[in-house]
Write an enzyme that holds these catalytic residues in place. Structure first.
Site, PDB file in Angstrom:
ATOM      1  N   CYS A 278       0.785  -1.247   0.000  1.00 32.16           N
ATOM      2  CA  CYS A 278       0.000   0.000   0.000  1.00 32.16           C
ATOM      3  C   CYS A 278       0.811   1.288   0.000  1.00 32.16           C
ATOM      4  O   CYS A 278       0.715   2.069  -0.940  1.00 32.16           O
ATOM      5  CB  CYS A 278      -0.921   0.000   1.219  1.00 32.16           C
ATOM      6  SG  CYS A 278      -2.127  -1.311   1.145  1.00 32.16           S
TER       7      CYS A 278
HETATM    8  N1  LIG Z   1      -2.803  -6.176   1.751  1.00 32.39           N
HETATM    9  C1  LIG Z   1      -3.185  -5.109   2.419  1.00 32.39           C
HETATM   10  O1  LIG Z   1      -2.777  -4.910   3.545  1.00 32.39           O
HETATM   11  C2  LIG Z   1      -4.182  -4.115   1.816  1.00 32.39           C
HETATM   12  C3  LIG Z   1      -4.754  -3.155   2.653  1.00 32.39           C
HETATM   13  C4  LIG Z   1      -5.672  -2.266   2.141  1.00 32.39           C
HETATM   14  C5  LIG Z   1      -5.983  -2.308   0.789  1.00 32.39           C
HETATM   15  N2  LIG Z   1      -5.409  -3.231  -0.028  1.00 32.39           N
HETATM   16  C6  LIG Z   1      -5.809  -3.239  -1.442  1.00 32.39           C
HETATM   17  O2  LIG Z   1      -6.684  -4.331  -1.689  1.00 32.39           O
HETATM   18  C7  LIG Z   1      -6.481  -4.850  -2.993  1.00 32.39           C
HETATM   19  C8  LIG Z   1      -6.158  -6.333  -2.929  1.00 32.39           C
HETATM   20  O3  LIG Z   1      -4.944  -6.495  -2.238  1.00 32.39           O
HETATM   21  P1  LIG Z   1      -4.508  -7.861  -1.552  1.00 32.39           P
HETATM   22  O4  LIG Z   1      -3.379  -7.505  -0.647  1.00 32.39           O
HETATM   23  O5  LIG Z   1      -5.675  -8.592  -1.001  1.00 32.39           O
HETATM   24  O6  LIG Z   1      -3.947  -8.661  -2.838  1.00 32.39           O
HETATM   25  P2  LIG Z   1      -3.556 -10.209  -2.909  1.00 32.39           P
HETATM   26  O7  LIG Z   1      -2.558 -10.327  -4.001  1.00 32.39           O
HETATM   27  O8  LIG Z   1      -3.239 -10.738  -1.551  1.00 32.39           O
HETATM   28  O9  LIG Z   1      -4.903 -10.927  -3.359  1.00 32.39           O
HETATM   29  C9  LIG Z   1      -5.534 -10.683  -4.544  1.00 32.39           C
HETATM   30  C10 LIG Z   1      -6.125 -12.002  -5.055  1.00 32.39           C
HETATM   31  O10 LIG Z   1      -6.896 -11.710  -6.220  1.00 32.39           O
HETATM   32  C11 LIG Z   1      -6.787 -12.823  -7.094  1.00 32.39           C
HETATM   33  N3  LIG Z   1      -7.203 -12.377  -8.429  1.00 32.39           N
HETATM   34  C12 LIG Z   1      -6.630 -11.446  -9.222  1.00 32.39           C
HETATM   35  N4  LIG Z   1      -7.366 -11.286 -10.342  1.00 32.39           N
HETATM   36  C13 LIG Z   1      -8.432 -12.128 -10.258  1.00 32.39           C
HETATM   37  C14 LIG Z   1      -9.542 -12.411 -11.089  1.00 32.39           C
HETATM   38  N5  LIG Z   1      -9.717 -11.782 -12.243  1.00 32.39           N
HETATM   39  N6  LIG Z   1     -10.415 -13.330 -10.679  1.00 32.39           N
HETATM   40  C15 LIG Z   1     -10.254 -13.976  -9.495  1.00 32.39           C
HETATM   41  N7  LIG Z   1      -9.235 -13.742  -8.651  1.00 32.39           N
HETATM   42  C16 LIG Z   1      -8.336 -12.830  -9.029  1.00 32.39           C
HETATM   43  C17 LIG Z   1      -5.329 -13.229  -6.969  1.00 32.39           C
HETATM   44  O11 LIG Z   1      -5.139 -14.570  -7.366  1.00 32.39           O
HETATM   45  C18 LIG Z   1      -5.093 -13.017  -5.471  1.00 32.39           C
HETATM   46  O12 LIG Z   1      -5.310 -14.201  -4.720  1.00 32.39           O
HETATM   47  C19 LIG Z   1      -5.387  -3.986  -3.606  1.00 32.39           C
HETATM   48  O13 LIG Z   1      -5.950  -2.949  -4.334  1.00 32.39           O
HETATM   49  C20 LIG Z   1      -4.678  -3.428  -2.404  1.00 32.39           C
HETATM   50  O14 LIG Z   1      -4.058  -2.189  -2.692  1.00 32.39           O
HETATM   51  C21 LIG Z   1      -4.522  -4.153   0.467  1.00 32.39           C
END
Ligand SMILES: NC(=O)c1ccc[n+]([C@@H]2O[C@H](COP(=O)([O-])OP(=O)(O)OC[C@H]3O[C@@H](n4cnc5c(N)ncnc54)[C@H](O)[C@@H]3O)[C@@H](O)[C@H]2O)c1
Length: 438
Positions: A278
């Site tokens: 982030c």
């Molecule tokens: N990790 C954090 O601490 C955090 C905190 C706040 C916001 N975010 C935001 O949340 C969002 C997700 O982040 P995350 O950390 O959960 O990512 P992540 O990589 O842990 O998980 C995302 C998942 O989405 C899946 N994916 C991608 N495209 C797909 C599709 N078309 N169909 C099905 N599955 C699909 C991937 O396989 C993966 O498992 C981002 O925008 C991030 O900036 C993350």
């Protein structure tokens, strides 16, 4: 008024009576905890992911996210409240679809929304009247209205009438034992008033406090303010650390003393650089958007510059410390302690440790690392393995504490080491001439 819309009333009723099914697209750090909260909040949940391993793990009642206990997943799967699937056709059975896919940067550091577009297209292809779609992925203000909405409307359904759209930023703080998905207030902005009402009712099943705002654009901006605030303050305090180094003042003592002021000051701490999905990424989404509006986001640029120079600064301090011992970086054994981007987590995304390892490797150091949470590490084309802690500490010419994991016994590490460069003040309270700090 929105309540006179029978589609809206029907959906609200399904949510409020617990009949609604929620689909989360993406079962990562954001999607899995959210899926579990919706399921524990009484709704049936289908989690979609294109990773077969994640789908299999959830269906086997297991968790790969440290903050989600496997027993919670197992209990929900057994009760038939949570299932995972790779089959996006099952979106049709969901009343609510929450998109939680990654929003990385491209090689040129511009927003890469390819995964949001792909997930939205998948939803659009199955969109039916009576569904709500919520975007959770962090992104620039305007994404929901300018990118997601047109794709969803391609099939001819009208937003606010037959389907609903909202943006609700995820605020999860991995490793935070006090605040998780349920007790962290949730911001919600809808495309229309009806969209916001439905989204509020939906999230009220999963989180304790819902904070409505006037639009999706506002909700998108709230998240970027929060993360830009952190990035800029960390940039400021990193620069203060550089100044203190030149002034011969201990920056940690300065911050600790300043933090005794009961008003008007909030402590931020310097470190080896920004990490995680982030803070290093999100402000660049905002500055990119502003560039398209002919505005230069100066604080973001400056903080980014200072923060991204910190790994190189750490390496300069390593070289200086070795120099004092009449050693060069080339050929010296350097042990990096902690490679995840922050304390007590196993996530190495954007971790400054990766840059530090790369920079030291380029200078010819004999490198090793230890991290109780990261047994192996992919660094460019090579795989490194976490070394046995104390033998590696004893052998190293210099130990660099990059991540201050709680599991480390710092007095013992200092006692065993020849020289320690502490980038996190993990050795606070220890008095030893072997300790150097940034
Ligand atoms: N990790 C954090 O601490 C955090 C905190 C706040 C916001 N975010 C935001 O949340 C969002 C997700 O982040 P995350 O950390 O959960 O990512 P992540 O990589 O842990 O998980 C995302 C998942 O989405 C899946 N994916 C991608 N495209 C797909 C599709 N078309 N169909 C099905 N599955 C699909 C991937 O396989 C993966 O498992 C981002 O925008 C991030 O900036 C993350």
């Amino acid at each position: 008024m929105s309540e006179s819309n029978p589609v809206l009333r029907g959906l609200l009723a399904r949510i409020e009576t617990g009949q609604a099914c929620v689909g989360t697209v993406g079962l990562g750090y954001v999607g899995l905890p959210l899926a579990v909260e919706f399921a524990e909040g009484g709704l049936r949940v289908v989690g979609f992911d294109r990773s077969d391993a994640k789908v299999a793990a959830v269906n086997a009642g297991d968790s790969y996210i440290r903050d989600v206990a496997p027993e919670r997943v197992a209990r929900l799967v057994r009760a038939g409240r949570l299932a995972a699937s790779g089959d996006l056709d099952r979106i049709a059975e969901c009343d609510a679809v929450v998109i939680c896919v990654p929003t990385p940067l491209s090689k040129t550091k511009d927003p890469d929304l390819a995964m949001v577009v792909e997930a939205t297209r998948a939803v659009a292809a199955r969109l039916r009247p009576g569904q709500i779609v919520v975007l959770e992925s962090t992104t620039y203000p305007g994404t929901t209205e300018e990118l997601v909405l047109p794709l969803l409307q391609e099939g001819g359904l009208e937003v606010g009438e037959s389907f609903f759209l909202a943006f609700s930023p995820e605020r999860v703080d991995p490793g935070n034992a006090r605040f998780g998905t349920r007790n962290t207030p949730k911001i919600i902005g809808g495309t229309t008033e009806g969209c916001r009402l439905v989204a509020q009712a939906l999230y009220a099943r999963a989180v304790e406090t819902v904070i409505p705002v006037s639009s999706t654009r506002t909700a998108e901006m709230v998240k970027l303010l929060e993360n830009t605030f952190r990035s800029v303050n960390i940039g400021l305090v990193n620069e203060v650390a550089l100044m203190c180094d030149r002034l011969g003042v201990d920056v940690w003592e300065v911050i600790e003393a300043a933090a005794t002021k009961p008003f008007g000051f909030m402590a931020f701490y310097p470190g080896p650089g920004l990490g995680g999905h982030c803070i290093p990424v999100d402000p660049l989404y905002l500055s990119w958007k502003l560039k398209t509006l002919n505005y230069r986001a100066r604080f973001i640029e400056l903080a980014g510059e200072i923060n991204s120079e910190m790994p190189a600064y750490v390496c300069r301090r390593v070289a200086d410390a070795l120099n004092e011992q009449e050693k060069s970086v080339k050929g010296s054994r350097i042990l990096v302690l902690g490679v995840s981007y922050k304390r007590d987590v196993d996530d190495v995304r954007e971790s400054p440790a990766l840059d530090i390892l790369r920079l030291l490797e380029k200078r010819g150091a004999r490198l090793g690392y230890n991290d109780p949470h990261v047994p192996q590490l992919e660094l460019d084309s090579s795989i490194l393995r976490s070394l046995d802690l104390y033998p590696a500490v004893a052998e190293a010419d210099l130990v660099v504490i990059v991540t201050d994991h709680g599991a480390y016994d710092y007095p013992r590490i200092v006692e065993t080491a020849r020289l320690v460069l502490d980038t996190r003040n993990a050795t606070r309270g220890l008095l030893s001439p072997k300790i150097l700090k940034i």
